[in-house]
Write a protein that holds these residues in place. Structure first.
Motif, mmCIF file in Angstrom:
data_model
loop_
_atom_site.group_PDB
_atom_site.id
_atom_site.type_symbol
_atom_site.label_atom_id
_atom_site.label_comp_id
_atom_site.label_asym_id
_atom_site.label_seq_id
_atom_site.Cartn_x
_atom_site.Cartn_y
_atom_site.Cartn_z
ATOM 1 N N SER A 60 37.753 77.799 132.539
ATOM 2 C CA SER A 60 37.989 76.172 132.210
ATOM 3 C C SER A 60 37.363 76.009 130.718
ATOM 4 O O SER A 60 36.437 76.903 130.171
ATOM 5 C CB SER A 60 37.084 75.351 133.003
ATOM 6 O OG SER A 60 37.396 75.359 134.167
ATOM 7 N N CYS A 61 37.930 75.260 130.119
ATOM 8 C CA CYS A 61 37.301 74.818 128.545
ATOM 9 C C CYS A 61 37.425 73.352 128.584
ATOM 10 O O CYS A 61 38.381 72.566 128.819
ATOM 11 C CB CYS A 61 38.591 75.259 127.547
ATOM 12 S SG CYS A 61 38.121 74.656 125.891
ATOM 13 N N ALA A 62 35.991 72.920 128.579
ATOM 14 C CA ALA A 62 35.745 71.465 128.637
ATOM 15 C C ALA A 62 35.577 70.907 127.377
ATOM 16 O O ALA A 62 34.739 71.634 126.313
ATOM 17 C CB ALA A 62 34.477 71.198 129.829
ATOM 18 N N ALA A 63 35.887 69.870 126.830
ATOM 19 C CA ALA A 63 35.784 69.166 125.655
ATOM 20 C C ALA A 63 35.065 67.956 125.721
ATOM 21 O O ALA A 63 35.291 67.159 126.740
ATOM 22 C CB ALA A 63 37.223 69.018 124.935
ATOM 23 N N SER A 64 34.330 67.632 124.774
ATOM 24 C CA SER A 64 33.848 66.268 124.814
ATOM 25 C C SER A 64 34.534 65.578 123.281
ATOM 26 O O SER A 64 34.781 66.230 122.635
ATOM 27 C CB SER A 64 32.331 66.270 124.391
ATOM 28 O OG SER A 64 32.032 67.162 123.103
ATOM 29 N N GLY A 65 34.334 64.031 123.491
ATOM 30 C CA GLY A 65 35.158 63.472 122.255
ATOM 31 C C GLY A 65 36.368 63.017 122.815
ATOM 32 O O GLY A 65 37.082 63.523 123.650
#
Length: 119
Positions: free
Chosen positions: A20-25
């Motif tokens: 998984s690649c979790a992003a904030s923003g």
């Protein structure tokens, strides 16, 4: 955008993992996400890219037919499903974000996650 890859681990050849690649923003959905990997002593290799809405994907020849990529913009997450893993898939896997699908310039990189495939 801050990115964090997770889901790596140790798996036997032929097994599967999902990264998984979790992003904030809040602008995550504006970005193309690329998964890359780097094995010890080797150059970083782009594995797959997915466009902002998931309509376009591309894969390195070395993973075609074994890996799949998807994204859920409501969760700010991109997934890399890795099947039929081989020892040569062993590497640190990174996700990165860019605006232009065909560009080699990335705006953001995340910390990697280690994938080890035993024979």
């Amino acid at each position: 955008v801050q990115l964090q890859a997770s889901g790596g681990g140790l798996v036997q050849a032929g097994g599967s993992l999902r990264l998984s690649c979790a992003a904030s923003g809040h602008t995550f959905s504006n970005y193309v996400i690329t998964w890359s990997r780097q094995a010890p002593g080797k150059e970083r290799e782009s594995v797959t890219s997915i466009s902002w809405n998931g309509s376009r994907t591309s894969f390195a020849d070395s993973v075609k037919g074994r890996f799949a990529v998807s994204r859920d913009n409501t969760k700010n997450t991109v997934y890399l499903q890795m099947n039929s893993l081989k020892p040569e898939d062993t590497a640190v896997y990174f996700c990165a974000a860019k605006r232009d699908y065909f560009s080699d310039t990335y705006d953001y990189w995340g910390r990697g996650t280690q994938v080890t495939v035993s024979s």
